[in-house]
Design a protein around this motif. Structure first.
Motif, PDB file in Angstrom:
ATOM      1  N   SER A  51       0.910  -1.316  -0.131  1.00 17.61           N
ATOM      2  CA  SER A  51       0.140  -0.096   0.013  1.00 17.61           C
ATOM      3  C   SER A  51       0.832   1.272   0.142  1.00 17.61           C
ATOM      4  N   LEU A  52       1.844   1.390   0.818  1.00 16.58           N
ATOM      5  CA  LEU A  52       2.747   2.419   0.921  1.00 16.58           C
ATOM      6  C   LEU A  52       3.497   2.676  -0.459  1.00 16.58           C
ATOM      7  N   ALA A  53       3.818   1.558  -1.215  1.00 16.75           N
ATOM      8  CA  ALA A  53       4.644   1.749  -2.353  1.00 16.75           C
ATOM      9  C   ALA A  53       3.602   2.269  -3.423  1.00 16.75           C
ATOM     10  N   ALA A  54       2.315   1.989  -3.364  1.00 14.50           N
ATOM     11  CA  ALA A  54       1.617   2.468  -4.169  1.00 14.50           C
ATOM     12  C   ALA A  54       1.168   4.163  -4.400  1.00 14.50           C
ATOM     13  N   VAL A  55       1.168   4.389  -2.923  1.00 15.08           N
ATOM     14  CA  VAL A  55       0.949   5.679  -2.597  1.00 15.08           C
ATOM     15  C   VAL A  55       2.031   6.683  -3.120  1.00 15.08           C
ATOM     16  N   LEU A  56       3.224   5.994  -2.745  1.00 17.28           N
ATOM     17  CA  LEU A  56       4.591   6.838  -3.182  1.00 17.28           C
ATOM     18  C   LEU A  56       4.683   6.995  -4.649  1.00 17.28           C
ATOM     19  N   ILE A  57       4.248   5.802  -5.149  1.00 17.20           N
ATOM     20  CA  ILE A  57       4.674   5.867  -6.779  1.00 17.20           C
ATOM     21  C   ILE A  57       3.390   6.751  -7.332  1.00 17.20           C
ATOM     22  N   TYR A  58       2.263   6.974  -7.071  1.00 20.66           N
ATOM     23  CA  TYR A  58       1.375   7.583  -7.666  1.00 20.66           C
ATOM     24  C   TYR A  58       1.546   8.962  -7.436  1.00 20.66           C
ATOM     25  N   ARG A  60       4.215  10.641  -6.869  1.00 23.91           N
ATOM     26  CA  ARG A  60       5.679  10.676  -6.639  1.00 23.91           C
ATOM     27  C   ARG A  60       6.237  12.011  -6.947  1.00 23.91           C
ATOM     28  N   GLN A  61       5.552  12.402  -7.965  1.00 26.66           N
ATOM     29  CA  GLN A  61       5.782  14.280  -8.501  1.00 26.66           C
ATOM     30  C   GLN A  61       5.628  14.954  -7.306  1.00 26.66           C
ATOM     31  N   ASP A  62       4.648  14.978  -6.920  1.00 27.54           N
ATOM     32  CA  ASP A  62       4.099  15.810  -5.436  1.00 27.54           C
ATOM     33  C   ASP A  62       4.929  15.627  -4.401  1.00 27.54           C
ATOM     34  N   ILE A  63       5.435  14.352  -4.341  1.00 24.83           N
ATOM     35  CA  ILE A  63       6.348  14.261  -2.985  1.00 24.83           C
ATOM     36  C   ILE A  63       7.632  14.705  -3.278  1.00 24.83           C
ATOM     37  N   TRP A  70      10.340  21.933   0.832  1.00 27.09           N
ATOM     38  CA  TRP A  70      10.347  21.707   2.448  1.00 27.09           C
ATOM     39  C   TRP A  70      11.932  21.933   3.006  1.00 27.09           C
ATOM     40  N   PHE A  71      12.960  21.319   2.294  1.00 23.24           N
ATOM     41  CA  PHE A  71      14.047  21.646   2.648  1.00 23.24           C
ATOM     42  C   PHE A  71      14.473  23.235   2.151  1.00 23.24           C
ATOM     43  N   SER A  72      13.890  23.721   1.269  1.00 23.98           N
ATOM     44  CA  SER A  72      14.091  24.979   0.915  1.00 23.98           C
ATOM     45  C   SER A  72      13.575  25.780   1.801  1.00 23.98           C
ATOM     46  N   SER A  73      12.400  25.560   2.514  1.00 23.85           N
ATOM     47  CA  SER A  73      11.726  26.571   3.452  1.00 23.85           C
ATOM     48  C   SER A  73      12.759  26.492   4.671  1.00 23.85           C
ATOM     49  N   LEU A  74      13.408  25.526   4.912  1.00 22.23           N
ATOM     50  CA  LEU A  74      14.440  25.565   6.207  1.00 22.23           C
ATOM     51  C   LEU A  74      15.259  26.710   5.870  1.00 22.23           C
ATOM     52  N   ARG A  75      15.743  27.122   4.744  1.00 26.45           N
ATOM     53  CA  ARG A  75      16.386  28.251   4.444  1.00 26.45           C
ATOM     54  C   ARG A  75      15.706  29.582   4.182  1.00 26.45           C
ATOM     55  N   GLY A  76      14.370  29.342   4.537  1.00 29.29           N
ATOM     56  CA  GLY A  76      13.650  30.669   4.467  1.00 29.29           C
ATOM     57  C   GLY A  76      12.588  30.900   3.044  1.00 29.29           C
ATOM     58  N   ASN A  77      12.930  30.009   2.211  1.00 27.61           N
ATOM     59  CA  ASN A  77      12.227  30.209   0.899  1.00 27.61           C
ATOM     60  C   ASN A  77      10.942  29.506   0.963  1.00 27.61           C
ATOM     61  N   HIS A  78      10.031  29.991   1.067  1.00 27.54           N
ATOM     62  CA  HIS A  78       8.619  29.442   1.467  1.00 27.54           C
ATOM     63  C   HIS A  78       7.817  29.400  -0.033  1.00 27.54           C
ATOM     64  N   SER A  79       6.795  28.356  -0.074  1.00 30.41           N
ATOM     65  CA  SER A  79       5.823  28.190  -1.339  1.00 30.41           C
ATOM     66  C   SER A  79       4.872  27.376  -0.740  1.00 30.41           C
ATOM     67  N   ASP A  80       4.020  27.219  -1.979  1.00 25.00           N
ATOM     68  CA  ASP A  80       2.627  26.485  -1.647  1.00 25.00           C
ATOM     69  C   ASP A  80       3.114  25.121  -1.478  1.00 25.00           C
ATOM     70  N   ASP A  81       4.032  24.383  -2.046  1.00 24.07           N
ATOM     71  CA  ASP A  81       4.470  22.938  -1.741  1.00 24.07           C
ATOM     72  C   ASP A  81       5.048  22.874  -0.441  1.00 24.07           C
ATOM     73  N   SER A  82       6.008  23.777  -0.159  1.00 26.42           N
ATOM     74  CA  SER A  82       6.673  23.666   1.202  1.00 26.42           C
ATOM     75  C   SER A  82       5.366  23.809   2.346  1.00 26.42           C
ATOM     76  N   LYS A  83       4.623  24.462   2.042  1.00 27.78           N
ATOM     77  CA  LYS A  83       3.433  24.753   3.249  1.00 27.78           C
ATOM     78  C   LYS A  83       2.863  23.349   3.200  1.00 27.78           C
ATOM     79  N   LEU A  84       2.323  22.735   2.162  1.00 29.64           N
ATOM     80  CA  LEU A  84       1.699  21.645   1.956  1.00 29.64           C
ATOM     81  C   LEU A  84       2.205  20.434   2.688  1.00 29.64           C
TER      82      LEU A  84
END
Length: 265
Positions: A51-58, A60-63, A70-84
């Motif tokens: 089940s985990l493999a299925a959701v990760l692969i489906y 994958r682009q979002d992840i 997320w890593f970029s947000s740790l340096r202060g660069n925030h975006s919709d994807d980092s917020k999500l």
């Protein structure tokens, strides 16, 4: 387990993990109908990995986008994807905390056919209420901290068997104003740390177990769980905006009544 048991249980796990219809409610049916024994830790680990493999692969682009952001947000660069990405982390915390505190009591007091039947019906009705009355005008990037915490605490309720983790998180997301597809997508993304955590705990128990492992059953279980879960996610997201949640509500009510029949007849 024989092959028919492996196939049915793996398909049940794959399909019901992501549909809002209660996996525990379905997994109790084979034992109630045919007296099947518990499938064991090794098989549980295998189907969770599938089940985990299925959701990760489906997703994958979002992840990938969320992880990089997320890593970029740790340096202060925030975006919709980092917020999500942060919202997924925040919404996971209540389930972790409540899981540590109350899961042993739930395992002892609440894992019964009667509890599963009642929660299957009750939270099915709540899903129907949310689907009919919620505004459903926001997309997944319009979540805020209040909504995310609400969804997270509702996910913790899914520790009670029969609630359905996907069902209760979709219900909460609809009540928070998300449209159906966004509610489903956030529920699926939120399942990743939840399934990963459950799989790790089961794996730790498996390492400590002295029971023999049926590797062929694990392989078949993982593959079948992966295929059924992947198909389930794709079809659900393709159809949910058109069909709504009511078919699943009706299905839950029928399932709950059947389970009550096993309890009292």
């Amino acid at each position: 387990m024989n092959m028919s048991e492996i196939i049915l249980l793996a398909l049940i796990q794959g399909f019901t993990e992501f549909l809002p219809i209660s996996s525990s409610g379905h997994l109790i049916l084979p034992s109630a109908l045919w007296g099947w024994q518990n499938q064991g830790l090794a098989f549980d680990v295998a189907v969770h990995l599938g089940s985990l493999a299925a959701v990760l692969i489906y997703f994958r682009q979002d992840i990938i986008k969320m992880t990089v952001a997320w890593f970029s947000s740790l340096r202060g660069n925030h975006s919709d994807d980092s917020k999500l990405a942060w919202w997924v982390i925040v919404a996971t915390i209540p389930a972790v905390v409540f899981g540590v505190l109350v899961k042993p009591y739930i395992e002892f007091y609440a894992r019964s056919a009667l509890v599963i039947a009642v929660t299957t019906i009750a939270f099915g009705l709540l899903l129907g209420y949310a689907d009919r009355t919620a505004k459903q005008h926001n997309n997944i990037y319009q979540l805020n901290l209040k909504s995310v915490l609400f969804i997270g605490f509702m996910q913790a309720v899914a520790l009670i068997p029969g609630t359905s983790r996907s069902g209760i998180t979709m219900t909460a997301a609809l009540m928070a104003g998300l449209d159906r597809e966004s509610a489903a997508r956030f529920s699926f993304l939120l399942s990743i740390p939840t399934i990963l955590g459950a799989g790790l705990l089961l794996s730790m128990d498996l390492v400590e177990s002295t029971s023999p492992i049926d590797w062929s059953a694990m392989l078949y279980g993982a593959v079948l769980s992966f295929v059924s879960a992947y198909v389930c996610i794709k079809l659900f997201l393709d159809w949910i905006a058109r069909i709504g949640m009511m078919p699943f509500v009706i299905y839950r009510l029928i399932l709950g009544v059947i389970l009550l029949g096993f309890v009292y007849l």
